[in-house]
Design a protein around this motif. Structure first.
Motif, short mmCIF file in Angstrom:
data_model
loop_
_atom_site.label_atom_id
_atom_site.label_comp_id
_atom_site.label_asym_id
_atom_site.label_seq_id
_atom_site.Cartn_x
_atom_site.Cartn_y
_atom_site.Cartn_z
N UNK A 109 26.57 53.70 33.39
CA UNK A 109 27.14 52.77 32.41
C UNK A 109 26.00 52.03 31.72
N UNK A 110 26.14 51.82 30.43
CA UNK A 110 25.11 51.10 29.66
C UNK A 110 25.44 49.61 29.60
N UNK A 111 24.44 48.80 29.85
CA UNK A 111 24.55 47.35 29.74
C UNK A 111 23.42 46.86 28.84
N UNK A 112 23.71 45.79 28.10
CA UNK A 112 22.74 45.27 27.14
C UNK A 112 22.45 43.81 27.44
N UNK A 113 21.21 43.42 27.21
CA UNK A 113 20.79 42.03 27.34
C UNK A 113 20.07 41.69 26.05
N UNK A 114 20.58 40.68 25.36
CA UNK A 114 19.97 40.28 24.09
C UNK A 114 19.61 38.81 24.15
N UNK A 115 18.47 38.48 23.58
CA UNK A 115 18.05 37.09 23.52
C UNK A 115 17.40 36.80 22.18
N UNK A 116 17.48 35.56 21.77
CA UNK A 116 16.87 35.14 20.52
C UNK A 116 16.09 33.87 20.81
N UNK A 117 14.79 33.88 20.49
CA UNK A 117 13.94 32.72 20.74
C UNK A 117 13.41 32.20 19.42
N UNK A 118 13.50 30.88 19.25
CA UNK A 118 13.03 30.27 18.01
C UNK A 118 11.50 30.20 18.02
N UNK A 119 10.89 30.72 16.96
CA UNK A 119 9.44 30.67 16.78
C UNK A 119 9.08 29.45 15.94
N UNK A 120 9.79 29.27 14.81
CA UNK A 120 9.56 28.14 13.91
C UNK A 120 10.92 27.60 13.52
N UNK A 121 11.23 26.32 13.82
CA UNK A 121 12.55 25.79 13.54
C UNK A 121 12.87 25.63 12.06
N UNK A 122 11.87 25.55 11.20
CA UNK A 122 12.10 25.48 9.76
C UNK A 122 13.14 24.44 9.37
N UNK A 123 14.13 24.86 8.58
CA UNK A 123 15.14 23.95 8.04
C UNK A 123 16.01 23.31 9.12
N UNK A 124 16.06 23.90 10.31
CA UNK A 124 16.94 23.35 11.35
C UNK A 124 16.43 22.00 11.86
N UNK A 125 15.19 21.65 11.55
CA UNK A 125 14.66 20.35 11.97
C UNK A 125 15.41 19.19 11.32
N UNK A 126 15.90 19.40 10.10
CA UNK A 126 16.57 18.30 9.39
C UNK A 126 18.08 18.31 9.57
N UNK A 127 18.62 19.38 10.15
CA UNK A 127 20.06 19.44 10.38
C UNK A 127 20.38 18.92 11.77
N UNK A 128 21.48 18.23 11.90
CA UNK A 128 21.87 17.69 13.21
C UNK A 128 22.41 18.75 14.13
#
Length: 120
Positions: free
Chosen positions: A36-55
């Motif tokens: 059986x196939x299982x998947x593991x996915x992750x996303x890591x922030x490198x540069x927060x950019x515009x998200x710094x100003x959003x709450x």
């Protein structure tokens, strides 16, 4: 009060629109366990950019073995290569029925609509 909230939202939205893009590093691992196939996915922030100003922003989504989970914190995945052997500690079969998502509030609906808006 409400006037300040509206001003704050508009100001932050404007600042975010002229801020640099957020940059993420995506990782995907595929496991074959008993055929059986299982998947593991992750996303890591490198540069927060515009998200710094959003709450509030959904900046990280982690999917562990096929289950989707939105999380505001980065989940770092271990370093894996094509010959990494992963020991399966336990296997749990969960039998359940799907349920529809709860109704969106007016604010949640507007937020979802904003996520789908393309600015040209």
């Amino acid at each position: 009060g409400d006037d300040w909230s509206v001003y704050d939202y508009i100001a932050r939205h404007f600042l975010a629109s002229v801020s640099p893009d957020a940059i993420f590093e995506n990782t995907t691992a595929t496991f074959d366990i008993g055929g059986e196939k299982f998947f593991l996915r992750g996303k890591r922030m490198i540069n927060p950019g515009f998200t710094l100003v959003l709450r509030r922003s959904t900046t990280t989504t982690t999917t562990a073995l096929g289950e989707s989970d939105e999380d505001e914190n980065d989940t770092l995945l271990p370093s894996l290569d094509n010959i990494t052997v992963v020991v399966v500690v336990a296997v749990v079969v969960v039998e359940a029925e799907t349920t529809p998502p709860p109704y969106l509030s007016e604010a949640e609906l507007i937020g979802e609509m904003e996520k789908k808006t393309y600015w040209y």
